[in-house]
Design a protein around this motif. Structure first.
Motif, PDB file in Angstrom:
ATOM      1  N   TYR A 131     -17.116  10.164  -7.760  1.00  0.00           N
ATOM      2  CA  TYR A 131     -17.162   8.743  -7.453  1.00  0.00           C
ATOM      3  C   TYR A 131     -15.759   8.189  -7.284  1.00  0.00           C
ATOM      4  N   VAL A 132     -15.532   7.473  -6.209  1.00  0.00           N
ATOM      5  CA  VAL A 132     -14.284   6.750  -5.999  1.00  0.00           C
ATOM      6  C   VAL A 132     -14.657   5.332  -5.606  1.00  0.00           C
ATOM      7  N   PRO A 133     -14.120   4.358  -6.317  1.00  0.00           N
ATOM      8  CA  PRO A 133     -14.472   2.980  -5.954  1.00  0.00           C
ATOM      9  C   PRO A 133     -14.083   2.704  -4.513  1.00  0.00           C
ATOM     10  N   ASN A 134     -14.874   1.998  -3.824  1.00  0.00           N
ATOM     11  CA  ASN A 134     -14.566   1.626  -2.449  1.00  0.00           C
ATOM     12  C   ASN A 134     -13.455   0.579  -2.471  1.00  0.00           C
ATOM     13  N   ILE A 135     -12.279   1.061  -2.091  1.00  0.00           N
ATOM     14  CA  ILE A 135     -11.110   0.200  -2.206  1.00  0.00           C
ATOM     15  C   ILE A 135     -11.226  -1.053  -1.353  1.00  0.00           C
ATOM     16  N   LEU A 136     -11.942  -0.923  -0.250  1.00  0.00           N
ATOM     17  CA  LEU A 136     -12.098  -2.070   0.634  1.00  0.00           C
ATOM     18  C   LEU A 136     -12.889  -3.175  -0.062  1.00  0.00           C
ATOM     19  N   ALA A 137     -13.916  -2.752  -0.758  1.00  0.00           N
ATOM     20  CA  ALA A 137     -14.719  -3.716  -1.497  1.00  0.00           C
ATOM     21  C   ALA A 137     -13.899  -4.342  -2.617  1.00  0.00           C
ATOM     22  N   VAL A 138     -13.163  -3.493  -3.316  1.00  0.00           N
ATOM     23  CA  VAL A 138     -12.346  -3.993  -4.416  1.00  0.00           C
ATOM     24  C   VAL A 138     -11.307  -4.994  -3.906  1.00  0.00           C
ATOM     25  N   ASN A 139     -10.628  -4.602  -2.841  1.00  0.00           N
ATOM     26  CA  ASN A 139      -9.609  -5.482  -2.283  1.00  0.00           C
ATOM     27  C   ASN A 139     -10.225  -6.814  -1.874  1.00  0.00           C
ATOM     28  N   PHE A 140     -11.338  -6.719  -1.218  1.00  0.00           N
ATOM     29  CA  PHE A 140     -12.033  -7.917  -0.762  1.00  0.00           C
ATOM     30  C   PHE A 140     -12.342  -8.813  -1.952  1.00  0.00           C
ATOM     31  N   ARG A 141     -12.929  -8.201  -2.921  1.00  0.00           N
ATOM     32  CA  ARG A 141     -13.317  -8.938  -4.116  1.00  0.00           C
ATOM     33  C   ARG A 141     -12.114  -9.603  -4.791  1.00  0.00           C
ATOM     34  N   LYS A 142     -11.028  -8.864  -4.861  1.00  0.00           N
ATOM     35  CA  LYS A 142      -9.854  -9.369  -5.577  1.00  0.00           C
ATOM     36  C   LYS A 142      -8.831 -10.050  -4.668  1.00  0.00           C
ATOM     37  N   SER A 143      -9.101 -10.097  -3.412  1.00  0.00           N
ATOM     38  CA  SER A 143      -8.149 -10.613  -2.414  1.00  0.00           C
ATOM     39  C   SER A 143      -6.742 -10.089  -2.608  1.00  0.00           C
TER      40      SER A 143
ATOM     41  N   ARG B 176      -3.212  11.480  -1.395  1.00  0.00           N
ATOM     42  CA  ARG B 176      -4.227  10.863  -2.237  1.00  0.00           C
ATOM     43  C   ARG B 176      -4.102   9.343  -2.154  1.00  0.00           C
ATOM     44  N   THR B 177      -2.868   8.880  -2.255  1.00  0.00           N
ATOM     45  CA  THR B 177      -2.640   7.440  -2.210  1.00  0.00           C
ATOM     46  C   THR B 177      -3.090   6.853  -0.875  1.00  0.00           C
ATOM     47  N   MET B 178      -2.754   7.552   0.172  1.00  0.00           N
ATOM     48  CA  MET B 178      -3.128   7.093   1.509  1.00  0.00           C
ATOM     49  C   MET B 178      -4.643   7.003   1.626  1.00  0.00           C
ATOM     50  N   LEU B 179      -5.271   8.035   1.134  1.00  0.00           N
ATOM     51  CA  LEU B 179      -6.721   8.091   1.207  1.00  0.00           C
ATOM     52  C   LEU B 179      -7.310   6.961   0.369  1.00  0.00           C
ATOM     53  N   ALA B 180      -6.738   6.776  -0.804  1.00  0.00           N
ATOM     54  CA  ALA B 180      -7.236   5.755  -1.709  1.00  0.00           C
ATOM     55  C   ALA B 180      -7.065   4.363  -1.104  1.00  0.00           C
ATOM     56  N   SER B 181      -5.960   4.181  -0.377  1.00  0.00           N
ATOM     57  CA  SER B 181      -5.759   2.850   0.181  1.00  0.00           C
ATOM     58  C   SER B 181      -6.424   2.739   1.538  1.00  0.00           C
ATOM     59  N   SER B 182      -7.177   3.788   1.824  1.00  0.00           N
ATOM     60  CA  SER B 182      -8.072   3.722   2.962  1.00  0.00           C
ATOM     61  C   SER B 182      -7.414   3.501   4.316  1.00  0.00           C
TER      62      SER B 182
ATOM     63  N   LYS C 209     -11.779  10.882   8.415  1.00  0.00           N
ATOM     64  CA  LYS C 209     -10.539  10.267   8.891  1.00  0.00           C
ATOM     65  C   LYS C 209      -9.683  11.316   9.594  1.00  0.00           C
ATOM     66  N   PRO C 210      -9.405  11.097  10.861  1.00  0.00           N
ATOM     67  CA  PRO C 210      -8.656  12.099  11.613  1.00  0.00           C
ATOM     68  C   PRO C 210      -7.211  12.258  11.163  1.00  0.00           C
ATOM     69  N   VAL C 211      -6.680  13.430  11.399  1.00  0.00           N
ATOM     70  CA  VAL C 211      -5.301  13.761  11.055  1.00  0.00           C
ATOM     71  C   VAL C 211      -4.609  14.266  12.323  1.00  0.00           C
ATOM     72  N   VAL C 212      -3.381  13.856  12.517  1.00  0.00           N
ATOM     73  CA  VAL C 212      -2.578  14.435  13.587  1.00  0.00           C
ATOM     74  C   VAL C 212      -1.291  14.963  12.975  1.00  0.00           C
ATOM     75  N   GLN C 213      -0.998  16.209  13.247  1.00  0.00           N
ATOM     76  CA  GLN C 213       0.234  16.790  12.741  1.00  0.00           C
ATOM     77  C   GLN C 213       1.333  16.707  13.794  1.00  0.00           C
ATOM     78  N   PHE C 214       2.559  16.631  13.331  1.00  0.00           N
ATOM     79  CA  PHE C 214       3.652  16.652  14.293  1.00  0.00           C
ATOM     80  C   PHE C 214       4.848  17.396  13.719  1.00  0.00           C
ATOM     81  N   ASP C 215       5.606  17.966  14.611  1.00  0.00           N
ATOM     82  CA  ASP C 215       6.823  18.711  14.303  1.00  0.00           C
ATOM     83  C   ASP C 215       6.617  19.850  13.310  1.00  0.00           C
ATOM     84  N   LYS C 216       6.573  19.560  12.035  1.00  0.00           N
ATOM     85  CA  LYS C 216       6.359  20.637  11.084  1.00  0.00           C
ATOM     86  C   LYS C 216       4.870  20.723  10.785  1.00  0.00           C
ATOM     87  N   ILE C 217       4.266  21.793  11.255  1.00  0.00           N
ATOM     88  CA  ILE C 217       2.808  21.854  11.233  1.00  0.00           C
ATOM     89  C   ILE C 217       2.304  23.102  10.525  1.00  0.00           C
TER      90      ILE C 217
END
Lengths: 349, 349
Positions: free
Chosen positions: A50-62, B114-120, B146-154
DNA sequence: CTGTTAGCGCCTTCAT
DNA sequence: ATGAAGGCGCTAACAG
């Protein structure tokens, strides 16, 4: 492609036969919730990724936990160093950095601000363009309750904390160093008159000359507009072909100094023995070129760190009227290009 | 502080005595809506500075219009150039770029992902670290759609489009150029064996030598690990102190070449007359140093543009299995450091 | 042409 | 200690 369907609180609640709110609370270890429940819910959540849906969280918390960062130019040693510091610091505090560049054009900067605002960053870090004389696009942020922190290139048209380098003192020390090395006629390739940093550095230059009873001349001050290597090259030529040419040149930035060095090399004028040269910003290549270029280090990474910390603090405290000025001291880096003009050449810097 | 309270669709609907959905549709000029209504709603929205709540929109649509961008090092001429291209292109298409750096450390890269993914973010642009040998942290993106594109160092461990430079050909041309200039014993300061780009460049180097029946020697190939100036300096010393020293050096990157130039200058070995030097990447300072450093331009800005365009295209088409390889041609930039060794000296050196 | 309704996923009173 | 319910702001399917 096995696209995992994301599991939500609702799923957890259904599967575990509890309510959504209990699930939600359990996951944040709310004190009201029974330990058993917490354990069960957490285990289930873990198991099903489970990972909280960050979009929902952000929306909720602005809020987005994204910070905007606008610099004049990304491909620039100093600014990329600042960005590096900002990104690392932001990461440590759970924030991301959204980067944009103004190309030193006001309209680009305005658009960048609008985009940042539209994508709802929680705050803004900005080093303004040369063209930025007023700040309506910045006050927009404040009006929306989003704090702004300025760094390096700043304007006083907006109330915000500012992280700057002591340009005056940095320039003063650079010129004082030239004087101590025995140079007598010190020229300055200065920056634009509308840019605060340039004026501060010019002021430091002048004050140092005055304080040490040095000869001064309006002819020794040249205004760079593009602030590039070419200007350094051309102004150097101009300075040396005038009568009463200088024997040292303090440049607004290293890039200009590289142009100066190039001209001097072409003309086979010895650095530092015939002419001393000092830059500002301590670019990476200052230590790579030969002779090594003396320069004034601006601590870009620290500036990025500090500005970001400040911004995060403002966000957390919902502070919008802070006007603190954080001034970093510069650091004089002495290399070959200003070695005592009387002494024999040094080996290194 | 006058914090404007943001107006919402609900407010518009209430004030105008219409329903929320009508208001929503009117603002997007939905064909079903009467022109009058559209006009009224738009006028009202304009007057009251209505701005859609992007957080709500994103939530609703499950997308952010943010793209992640991870590079090994931000303070690096080539990468900052790529980023610059990526940012400009993203902006044109209504996307923002979220920047992060891995410092060439796998764990940092994983965290950044992970952070990128988490921040959607909607997709990822990445140039992998030297340590990245497998790609679980990347396939996570694909798994989430979510698509990924690699560049230069792949890496080939993940199915994704790749935007690269023809390292083989670039190296081949560089070495061919040295041969044409009359250099006979060409050394190579190469990069790490685990890094594809390094291997391609080394391959180009070797092939050029073979194709032109040049002398080869294992002793002329040195493995750089840190890929910095110091290594260039030290390996140059080592190469020249061996028996049968080379008369030209092809360096994995300009930074290493600068170290080489530094050593040669210190030892007063004439470039290009006694030794020719060529780099790779065409850093800004390659044209600033004297002698100007010949180099292979990688078109960083274009790479950023193209990778970003590709990513946006994948996002729009919801494509996840694209494996297209876009290979940019390099561009040989000839400066003083490889000028014909037979000719008389240029002005500098 | 316009309104009603439902819901995205989460958080948070308020009630029990 | 837990659940029910409402709502953040917007969109879209479905009715009229």
């Amino acid at each position: 492609m096995t696209e995992k369907k994301k599991i939500t609180l609702k799923d957890i609640a259904r599967e575990l036969g509890i309510s959504i709110s209990t699930a939600s609370r359990a996951l944040k270890e709310h004190p009201d919730i029974a330990d058993d429940t917490i354990k069960t819910v957490k285990a289930f959540a873990e198991k099903h990724h489970y990972v909280p849906n960050i979009l929902a969280v952000n929306f909720r918390k602005s809020r987005t936990y994204n910070l905007g960062l606008i610099v004049p130019e990304l491909v620039h040693h100093f600014f990329s160093t600042v960005i590096s510091g900002a990104i690392d610091t932001a990461k440590k505090h759970g924030y991301n950095i959204l980067v944009s560049q103004s190309n030193d054009i006001l309209s680009d900067e305005t658009v960048a601000c609008r985009t940042m605002l539209a994508s709802s960053v929680d705050g803004l870090l900005i080093s303004i363009s040369n063209e930025t004389l007023e700040a309506a696009h910045l006050t927009n942020f404040i009006e929306e309750g989003k704090p702004v922190v300025q760094f390096d290139k700043i304007t006083d048209h907006i109330q915000s904390p500012k992280v700057i380098v002591d340009d005056f003192e940095g320039a003063y020390q650079a010129v004082k160093h030239l004087i101590e090395q025995g140079y007598k006629k010190i020229a300055h390739l200065r920056g634009r008159r509308e840019v605060k940093n340039s004026n501060e550095r010019a002021r430091g230059y002048q004050q140092a000359l005055i304080d040490h009873n040095m000869e001064t001349s309006e002819n020794w001050i040249k205004d760079c507009m593009a602030i590039n290597e070419e200007e350094g090259y051309n102004f150097c030529k101009e300075l040396l072909s005038g009568d009463n040419p200088p024997d040292a040149i303090f440049c607004i930035t290293d890039l200009v100094a590289f142009g100066v060095l190039k001209y001097l090399k072409e003309e086979k004028i010895a650095v530092p023995h015939q002419i001393g040269v000092i830059g500002f910003s301590n670019w990476k290549l200052a230590e790579i070129v030969s002779p090594g270029l003396s320069s004034v280090d601006q601590h870009g990474y620290e500036m990025g760190e500090i500005a970001t910390l400040k911004l995060i603090e403002l966000i957390k405290n919902n502070e919008l009227d802070n006007q603190e000025v954080i001034e970093l001291k510069t650091n004089l880096i002495i290399r070959e290009s200003t070695a005592n003009k009387i002494e024999k050449p040094l080996t290194i810097g």
